[in-house]
Design an enzyme around this catalytic site. Sequence first.
Site, short mmCIF file in Angstrom:
data_model
loop_
_atom_site.label_atom_id
_atom_site.label_comp_id
_atom_site.label_asym_id
_atom_site.label_seq_id
_atom_site.Cartn_x
_atom_site.Cartn_y
_atom_site.Cartn_z
N ASP A 83 -3.21 4.67 -2.28
CA ASP A 83 -4.32 5.16 -1.46
C ASP A 83 -4.80 6.54 -1.92
O ASP A 83 -3.99 7.47 -2.07
CB ASP A 83 -3.81 5.25 -0.01
CG ASP A 83 -4.91 5.48 0.99
OD1 ASP A 83 -5.69 4.55 1.23
OD2 ASP A 83 -4.97 6.60 1.55
N GLU B 147 -6.46 3.86 -5.95
CA GLU B 147 -7.78 3.91 -5.32
C GLU B 147 -8.45 5.21 -5.74
O GLU B 147 -7.84 6.27 -5.65
CB GLU B 147 -7.66 3.85 -3.80
CG GLU B 147 -9.00 3.70 -3.13
CD GLU B 147 -9.03 4.18 -1.68
OE1 GLU B 147 -9.91 3.75 -0.95
OE2 GLU B 147 -8.16 4.99 -1.28
N ASP C 52 0.86 -1.18 0.00
CA ASP C 52 0.00 0.00 0.00
C ASP C 52 0.90 1.23 0.00
O ASP C 52 1.81 1.32 0.83
CB ASP C 52 -0.86 -0.01 1.28
CG ASP C 52 -2.29 0.37 1.02
OD1 ASP C 52 -2.50 1.49 0.51
OD2 ASP C 52 -3.18 -0.43 1.33
N HIS D 177 -10.93 -3.69 3.56
CA HIS D 177 -10.92 -3.26 4.96
C HIS D 177 -11.81 -2.05 5.20
O HIS D 177 -11.97 -1.64 6.36
CB HIS D 177 -9.48 -2.94 5.36
CG HIS D 177 -8.91 -1.81 4.55
ND1 HIS D 177 -8.66 -1.92 3.20
CD2 HIS D 177 -8.61 -0.54 4.89
CE1 HIS D 177 -8.22 -0.76 2.76
NE2 HIS D 177 -8.17 0.09 3.76
N ASP D 178 -12.36 -1.44 4.16
CA ASP D 178 -13.23 -0.28 4.31
C ASP D 178 -14.70 -0.63 4.13
O ASP D 178 -15.57 0.24 4.27
CB ASP D 178 -12.88 0.80 3.28
CG ASP D 178 -11.52 1.40 3.51
OD1 ASP D 178 -11.03 1.36 4.65
OD2 ASP D 178 -10.93 1.90 2.53
C1 NOJ Z 1 -8.46 4.72 1.94
C2 NOJ Z 1 -8.11 3.58 2.83
O1 NOJ Z 1 -8.51 2.37 2.25
C3 NOJ Z 1 -8.77 3.84 4.16
O2 NOJ Z 1 -8.71 2.74 5.02
C4 NOJ Z 1 -8.15 5.07 4.76
O3 NOJ Z 1 -8.82 5.39 5.95
C5 NOJ Z 1 -8.21 6.26 3.81
N1 NOJ Z 1 -7.90 5.92 2.46
C6 NOJ Z 1 -7.22 7.31 4.24
O4 NOJ Z 1 -5.92 6.85 4.06
#
Ligand code: NOJ
Length: 561
Positions: free
Chosen positions: A201, A254, A98, A327-328
């Site tokens: 990210d 992302e 990441d 994870h989100d």
């Molecule tokens: C995306 C990540 O997947 C998430 O977990 C994070 O909180 C935010 N970006 C900020 O880095």
Amino acid sequence: MKKTWFKELSVYQIWPRSFCDGNGDGIGDLKGVLGKLDYIKSLGVDAIWFSPLYVSPQKDYGYDIADYRNIAPEYGTMDDFKAVLEGAHARGLKVVMDLVVNHTSDQHEWFKKSAAGDPKYKDYYIWRPGKGKDGKKFPNNWMATFPGDGWQWNEQRGEYYLHLFAVEQPDLNHDNPAVREEVKSIMRFWLDMGVDGFREDVITYISKREGLPNGFPLPVMRGMEHYSPGPNIHKYLLEYRQVLKDYDAFQLGEAPMMTPENALKYITEGDNQQLDMMFQFQTMEADCFIVSYIRTKFNLLKLKRVYKNWQTKLYGKAWNTNYLENHDQPRIISRYGDEKNYRVESGKALATMYTFMSGTHFIYQGQEIGMTDYPFKDWSDFTDVATFSAKRLMEKTHLFSKKKLFENCAYAARDNARTPVQWNAEENAGFTTGTPWFHINPNYKDINVAAAEADEDSLLNYYRAILALRKQYKDAAIYGRYEEKLGRNKHIMAYDKIADDGSRLTVIINLSSKTVSARGARKCVPKGAVRLIGTYKWSLADMMKPYEAHVYYTAAPQAKQ
Ligand code: NOJ
């Protein structure tokens, strides 16, 4: 479409804190990962993506990085990482890191020096004086993604800094060439060590509009139109892209709020290509309205439209990614499936739905055994900063009753995906011999890897089988052209994936808890098609049972003669 190794990958995502604890301190770590490499390989995946392993105060569980070149002590040492990297490579598994460079932690030494006004670092972040007579008003009206103000006052520097996420995550200033050099050097550091790619990210946020003008007065994500994307995004990404020229690695960005039309500006193959692929969010919005805590009923028609759009608009031009969890995101069976009545069947149906689409394929830890959301009962059950900030914002709007607000936040909570992986029915689900850092889902006695291994018909074994089919029929599954069938059917999803030679896969799924007529579905099965797999043992009959899924194969026309 050009065939490339990274397009064919199925990637297993590890969120290290909750994967497996190797030293008994209650926190997942690299020793734990090392012990599970054979398991990961056994799934038939080809790569591992690690959510951040770096040194971090863990305010946003690793997405607040204090040192990009070292491993967080709770996860192990650099030697442990190298052992995992070597062990993965020895098994033919690629390793993806990441790369979090929109922001750092406020504990990063760059930020500390920047706050202190060190000339080298003073413009590493986005600082502005306060406005108004008292000089204490925010520099503009932007909000952070974790609902709240976008600015934080720093006493030492006597200025505000911009943070698009938590207060402890100050945004880096990519307009500063020195910052861009730092990013490139971090990339080289990990590539030189042998990693095979980056998941980048919120990379589409790194350029902010000059002058930081006020945003359109929205109640959430105010200011977004000025950085998503910003004016220099393509320039900066092209610069970072240069680093990869010397390596056989890939970049995955992302990209919140991304549409296929806009994605093509980043990922169209050719000289101007900046990223190899992107994570879009639209496929995660079939049960909510823009933000996950504004809940709606699962809408299959909406989901089908989104898949069709991405599959067809990128075809022949750019590369997709397909995922159902990370994870989100809360667990997919609890969202798009039926956790209560058809956990395994709906898990298989959803797995079938996305595994035969074109794109690099992702599986999140625990998804393969059908882990479900956590039964949160009280606000004190949560640990994620995003949930608490959503709560604060929603309370201000008075849109929901207290009860509804809790339910919505519990449904949307990222914490759902962050409970420890359930390895067996023993104490702490076999995750740790110590005290787990976070709740273990009470359903671990039934839902765990050991039980799934022992059951021939488990979701785990189904994943193994469909991943093998995805590879075996890759010309259709991975590279084929998408043709939607039964587009207006509210319960059934059906599509063909057609390879260049005319061979095809036909996927037909009842994505509902109802028994529905199979009349239309039967017509989608080509003459002479062979059934490869499905959620039930039988072939398509007059009615389709809840979550009944089928995959058929039809050989190329000339091959039939
Ligand atoms: C995306 C990540 O997947 C998430 O977990 C994070 O909180 C935010 N970006 C900020 O880095």
